[in-house]
Enzyme design. Sequence first.
Site: not given
Ligand code: CO8
Length: 261
Positions: A67, A112, A115, A135
Amino acid sequence: MTQYANLLFANDAGIGIITLNRPQALNALNQAMLQELDSLLDVIAGDDTVQTVIITGTGEKAFVAGADITEMLPLSALEGRNWAKFGQKVFNKIEQLPQPVIAAVNGFALGGGCELAMACDLRIASDKAKFGQPEVTLGIVPGFAGTQRLSRLVGKGRAKELIFTGDIIDAQEAYRIGLVNKVTASSDLMASARALAEKIMSRAGIAVRLGKAAVNEGMDMDLESGIAYEAEVFGLCFATKDQKEGMTAFVEKRKARFTAQ
Ligand code: CO8
């Protein structure tokens, strides 16, 4: 067909291909994308020309990286709950879609994203895919039904390990624990998903839909009710032309010509 800002959709000879398309954020699910997915699923549910569905992510890096964290950051408790409930509703719609749904997981399927893949009926992963429920690294728990679907798919112990540690696992490990049905080379992912879709489409369509409903409904029932449901669904098959055709073809030693009637 409606144009979407965050999704691509094509009906390719009966296979509805949904591509989650926010590559600038690794296809993270924001509210706009979820709303579009919700509307598109309604269209697909009512379109008999779509016989199977494949969901994938744009690009080579991510299926869905979760998400959208920037959208979640300022949420209040009530807003968080409502956001989770909306996502859960959309993912239930995928699970309950009459057509079989295959997730073609092309890269990161985190939070997400994992999921979403779990709400699909079948999961094929590229050898570059990675799965996890990270998460707890953000101070939250899975909110789009991950605590429920993950434990149902891989068992309580493995689900708790992933949910408590936030560890990210590769495609082979996901296969080993039963999170995905198959792993393919990244270059073969879509061909493999299409081949599976085509095989399903070559079978008796009503029987496939009834089989999906029986497994889904039965999972929420005790065994006795589940098998009673199965008997009803089994009986229904005998009201279809495909049952007569399938069995006649067997007796006549020829390939069945199903018409989904
Ligand atoms: N949300 C928003 N932006 C994101 C997300 C995300 N989940 N994941 C990546 N991005 C963005 C980055 O911010 C980045 O943007 P920018 O270029 O503008 O800085 C771009 O995508 C590229 O990402 P990275 O530079 O981080 O790429 P890397 O290769 O260094 O890393 C990863 C890749 C490991 C996938 C890393 O991006 C990461 O850890 N992402 C987040 C993963 C995460 O924690 N996901 C879980 C989120 S929580 C969730 O999903 C809960 C679901 C239920 C919600 C319920 C509602 C309340």
